[in-house]
Motif scaffolding. Structure first.
Motif, PDB file in Angstrom:
ATOM      1  N   ILE A  13      48.365  36.979  41.888  1.00  0.00           N
ATOM      2  CA  ILE A  13      48.037  38.492  42.008  1.00  0.00           C
ATOM      3  C   ILE A  13      49.075  39.661  42.589  1.00  0.00           C
ATOM      4  O   ILE A  13      49.149  40.762  41.695  1.00  0.00           O
ATOM      5  CB  ILE A  13      46.807  38.399  41.704  1.00  0.00           C
ATOM      6  CG1 ILE A  13      46.105  37.890  40.772  1.00  0.00           C
ATOM      7  CG2 ILE A  13      45.846  39.549  41.600  1.00  0.00           C
ATOM      8  CD1 ILE A  13      44.532  37.098  41.317  1.00  0.00           C
ATOM      9  N   VAL A  14      48.708  39.119  43.810  1.00  0.00           N
ATOM     10  CA  VAL A  14      49.719  40.532  44.981  1.00  0.00           C
ATOM     11  C   VAL A  14      50.907  40.885  44.465  1.00  0.00           C
ATOM     12  O   VAL A  14      50.786  41.764  44.086  1.00  0.00           O
ATOM     13  CB  VAL A  14      49.861  40.378  46.460  1.00  0.00           C
ATOM     14  CG1 VAL A  14      50.457  41.035  46.996  1.00  0.00           C
ATOM     15  CG2 VAL A  14      48.484  39.849  46.939  1.00  0.00           C
ATOM     16  N   ALA A  15      51.809  39.660  43.714  1.00  0.00           N
ATOM     17  CA  ALA A  15      53.676  39.556  43.522  1.00  0.00           C
ATOM     18  C   ALA A  15      52.856  40.751  42.728  1.00  0.00           C
ATOM     19  O   ALA A  15      54.469  40.997  41.897  1.00  0.00           O
ATOM     20  CB  ALA A  15      54.331  38.148  42.813  1.00  0.00           C
ATOM     21  N   ALA A  22      43.457  41.486  43.563  1.00  0.00           N
ATOM     22  CA  ALA A  22      43.084  40.541  44.698  1.00  0.00           C
ATOM     23  C   ALA A  22      42.044  40.758  45.720  1.00  0.00           C
ATOM     24  O   ALA A  22      41.343  39.464  46.216  1.00  0.00           O
ATOM     25  CB  ALA A  22      44.694  40.481  45.638  1.00  0.00           C
ATOM     26  N   VAL A  23      42.380  41.597  46.206  1.00  0.00           N
ATOM     27  CA  VAL A  23      40.977  42.001  47.507  1.00  0.00           C
ATOM     28  C   VAL A  23      39.992  41.556  46.663  1.00  0.00           C
ATOM     29  O   VAL A  23      38.797  41.314  47.452  1.00  0.00           O
ATOM     30  CB  VAL A  23      41.149  43.380  47.882  1.00  0.00           C
ATOM     31  CG1 VAL A  23      39.808  43.519  48.902  1.00  0.00           C
ATOM     32  CG2 VAL A  23      42.526  43.291  48.724  1.00  0.00           C
ATOM     33  N   LYS A  24      39.137  42.606  45.751  1.00  0.00           N
ATOM     34  CA  LYS A  24      38.489  41.948  45.163  1.00  0.00           C
ATOM     35  C   LYS A  24      37.860  40.921  45.056  1.00  0.00           C
ATOM     36  O   LYS A  24      36.694  40.677  44.104  1.00  0.00           O
ATOM     37  CB  LYS A  24      38.117  42.768  43.561  1.00  0.00           C
ATOM     38  CG  LYS A  24      38.521  44.798  43.189  1.00  0.00           C
ATOM     39  CD  LYS A  24      38.162  45.217  42.744  1.00  0.00           C
ATOM     40  CE  LYS A  24      37.830  46.640  43.060  1.00  0.00           C
ATOM     41  NZ  LYS A  24      37.964  47.274  41.630  1.00  0.00           N
ATOM     42  N   GLN A  25      38.949  40.207  44.118  1.00  0.00           N
ATOM     43  CA  GLN A  25      38.778  38.741  43.857  1.00  0.00           C
ATOM     44  C   GLN A  25      38.725  37.807  45.559  1.00  0.00           C
ATOM     45  O   GLN A  25      37.444  36.715  44.828  1.00  0.00           O
ATOM     46  CB  GLN A  25      39.599  38.578  43.337  1.00  0.00           C
ATOM     47  CG  GLN A  25      39.610  36.816  41.754  1.00  0.00           C
ATOM     48  CD  GLN A  25      40.283  36.321  41.397  1.00  0.00           C
ATOM     49  OE1 GLN A  25      41.097  37.517  41.219  1.00  0.00           O
ATOM     50  NE2 GLN A  25      40.377  34.872  41.848  1.00  0.00           N
ATOM     51  N   PHE A  26      39.163  37.711  45.501  1.00  0.00           N
ATOM     52  CA  PHE A  26      39.142  37.072  46.848  1.00  0.00           C
ATOM     53  C   PHE A  26      38.399  37.224  47.817  1.00  0.00           C
ATOM     54  O   PHE A  26      38.258  35.839  49.265  1.00  0.00           O
ATOM     55  CB  PHE A  26      40.875  36.400  47.235  1.00  0.00           C
ATOM     56  CG  PHE A  26      41.595  36.050  46.146  1.00  0.00           C
ATOM     57  CD1 PHE A  26      41.298  34.181  45.779  1.00  0.00           C
ATOM     58  CD2 PHE A  26      42.243  36.425  44.992  1.00  0.00           C
ATOM     59  CE1 PHE A  26      41.462  33.777  44.929  1.00  0.00           C
ATOM     60  CE2 PHE A  26      42.985  35.884  44.324  1.00  0.00           C
ATOM     61  CZ  PHE A  26      42.408  34.065  44.222  1.00  0.00           C
ATOM     62  N   PHE A  27      38.468  38.451  49.025  1.00  0.00           N
ATOM     63  CA  PHE A  27      37.677  38.982  50.267  1.00  0.00           C
ATOM     64  C   PHE A  27      36.338  38.187  50.229  1.00  0.00           C
ATOM     65  O   PHE A  27      35.460  38.900  49.182  1.00  0.00           O
ATOM     66  CB  PHE A  27      38.136  39.713  50.368  1.00  0.00           C
ATOM     67  CG  PHE A  27      39.415  40.378  50.725  1.00  0.00           C
ATOM     68  CD1 PHE A  27      39.201  41.063  52.065  1.00  0.00           C
ATOM     69  CD2 PHE A  27      40.396  39.786  50.353  1.00  0.00           C
ATOM     70  CE1 PHE A  27      41.025  41.096  52.798  1.00  0.00           C
ATOM     71  CE2 PHE A  27      41.738  40.135  50.857  1.00  0.00           C
ATOM     72  CZ  PHE A  27      41.681  40.944  51.741  1.00  0.00           C
ATOM     73  N   ALA A  28      35.727  37.804  51.259  1.00  0.00           N
ATOM     74  CA  ALA A  28      34.533  37.587  51.842  1.00  0.00           C
ATOM     75  C   ALA A  28      34.464  39.471  52.041  1.00  0.00           C
ATOM     76  O   ALA A  28      34.824  40.140  52.458  1.00  0.00           O
ATOM     77  CB  ALA A  28      34.583  36.233  53.075  1.00  0.00           C
TER      78      ALA A  28
END
Length: 117
Positions: A13-15, A22-28
Protein backbone atom coordinates in the motif's frame (compact mmCIF):
# COMPACT_ATOMS: atom_id res chain seq x y z
CA UNK A 1 -1.29 -12.99 13.63
CA UNK A 2 0.89 -13.41 10.58
CA UNK A 3 3.06 -10.31 10.86
CA UNK A 4 4.93 -11.10 7.63
CA UNK A 5 1.68 -11.05 5.62
CA UNK A 6 0.51 -7.86 7.34
CA UNK A 7 3.87 -6.11 6.81
CA UNK A 8 3.90 -7.19 3.15
CA UNK A 9 0.37 -5.88 2.64
CA UNK A 10 1.16 -2.59 4.36
CA UNK A 11 4.35 -2.15 2.34
CA UNK A 12 2.50 -2.74 -0.93
CA UNK A 13 0.00 0.00 0.00
CA UNK A 14 2.86 2.38 0.87
CA UNK A 15 4.65 1.51 -2.40
CA UNK A 16 1.52 2.57 -4.31
CA UNK A 17 1.73 5.97 -2.61
CA UNK A 18 -1.33 5.45 -0.38
CA UNK A 19 0.58 6.30 2.80
CA UNK A 20 -2.42 7.81 4.60
CA UNK A 21 -4.51 4.71 3.83
CA UNK A 22 -1.76 2.46 5.21
CA UNK A 23 -1.75 4.39 8.50
CA UNK A 24 -5.55 4.33 8.74
CA UNK A 25 -5.68 0.59 8.06
CA UNK A 26 -2.77 -0.73 10.12
CA UNK A 27 -2.05 1.63 13.03
CA UNK A 28 -3.36 1.03 16.55
CA UNK A 29 -5.16 4.00 18.15
CA UNK A 30 -2.32 4.44 20.70
CA UNK A 31 0.53 4.02 18.21
CA UNK A 32 3.65 6.18 18.39
CA UNK A 33 6.15 7.22 15.73
CA UNK A 34 9.54 8.90 15.65
CA UNK A 35 11.93 9.80 12.89
CA UNK A 36 15.58 10.72 12.51
CA UNK A 37 14.66 14.43 12.41
CA UNK A 38 13.21 14.26 15.91
CA UNK A 39 9.56 14.48 14.83
CA UNK A 40 7.25 12.25 16.88
CA UNK A 41 3.56 11.41 17.07
CA UNK A 42 1.80 9.94 20.09
CA UNK A 43 -1.37 8.45 18.57
CA UNK A 44 -2.96 7.30 15.32
CA UNK A 45 -4.88 10.54 14.73
CA UNK A 46 -1.68 12.64 14.95
CA UNK A 47 0.03 10.32 12.45
CA UNK A 48 -2.94 10.48 10.06
CA UNK A 49 -2.86 14.29 10.23
CA UNK A 50 0.93 14.34 9.73
CA UNK A 51 0.70 12.05 6.68
CA UNK A 52 -2.28 13.95 5.21
CA UNK A 53 -0.27 17.17 5.46
CA UNK A 54 2.78 15.53 3.92
CA UNK A 55 0.84 13.88 1.09
CA UNK A 56 -0.93 17.16 0.36
CA UNK A 57 2.43 18.90 -0.07
CA UNK A 58 3.62 16.51 -2.80
CA UNK A 59 3.49 17.94 -6.31
CA UNK A 60 4.82 14.85 -8.09
CA UNK A 61 5.82 11.33 -7.11
CA UNK A 62 8.96 10.45 -9.06
CA UNK A 63 9.20 7.03 -7.47
CA UNK A 64 8.58 4.88 -4.43
CA UNK A 65 10.75 1.79 -4.36
CA UNK A 66 10.24 -0.99 -1.83
CA UNK A 67 13.53 -2.87 -1.56
CA UNK A 68 13.12 -5.43 1.25
CA UNK A 69 11.06 -6.39 4.27
CA UNK A 70 12.27 -8.61 7.08
CA UNK A 71 10.22 -9.87 10.00
CA UNK A 72 11.36 -11.27 13.33
CA UNK A 73 8.55 -12.10 15.74
CA UNK A 74 6.38 -9.01 16.09
CA UNK A 75 8.96 -6.63 14.56
CA UNK A 76 9.26 -5.78 10.88
CA UNK A 77 11.82 -3.66 9.04
CA UNK A 78 11.13 -2.35 5.55
CA UNK A 79 13.58 -0.58 3.26
CA UNK A 80 12.18 2.08 0.92
CA UNK A 81 13.40 4.86 -1.34
CA UNK A 82 11.01 7.81 -1.70
CA UNK A 83 11.54 10.42 -4.43
CA UNK A 84 9.14 13.39 -4.49
CA UNK A 85 8.91 16.88 -5.95
CA UNK A 86 7.12 19.08 -3.43
CA UNK A 87 4.70 21.94 -4.09
CA UNK A 88 7.19 24.41 -2.56
CA UNK A 89 9.66 23.41 -5.36
CA UNK A 90 11.86 21.44 -2.96
CA UNK A 91 12.81 17.83 -3.62
CA UNK A 92 12.68 14.92 -1.18
CA UNK A 93 14.81 11.86 -1.70
CA UNK A 94 14.71 9.50 1.28
CA UNK A 95 16.33 6.10 1.50
CA UNK A 96 15.09 4.78 4.81
CA UNK A 97 14.41 1.80 7.00
CA UNK A 98 10.98 1.75 8.63
CA UNK A 99 10.90 -0.38 11.78
CA UNK A 100 7.47 -1.39 13.03
CA UNK A 101 6.42 -3.14 16.22
CA UNK A 102 3.09 -4.94 15.90
CA UNK A 103 0.63 -5.89 18.64
CA UNK A 104 -1.24 -9.17 19.04
CA UNK A 105 -4.17 -7.72 17.04
CA UNK A 106 -1.99 -7.16 13.97
CA UNK A 107 -1.74 -3.39 14.43
CA UNK A 108 1.35 -1.19 14.37
CA UNK A 109 1.99 0.17 17.88
CA UNK A 110 5.35 1.79 17.14
CA UNK A 111 6.95 2.96 13.91
CA UNK A 112 10.43 4.44 13.72
CA UNK A 113 12.31 5.73 10.68
CA UNK A 114 16.05 5.37 10.14
CA UNK A 115 18.09 7.14 7.48
CA UNK A 116 19.67 4.43 5.32
CA UNK A 117 22.01 6.70 3.37
Amino acid sequence: MDIKSLATEMDSIVAQGAIVDAVKQFFAEDSTTSDYNGVATTNKQQMVEKMEGFAGAIAQVNGITHHHTIVDGNVSASEFTFDFNMKDDSKIYWHEIIRRIWNENGEVVQEEYFNAE
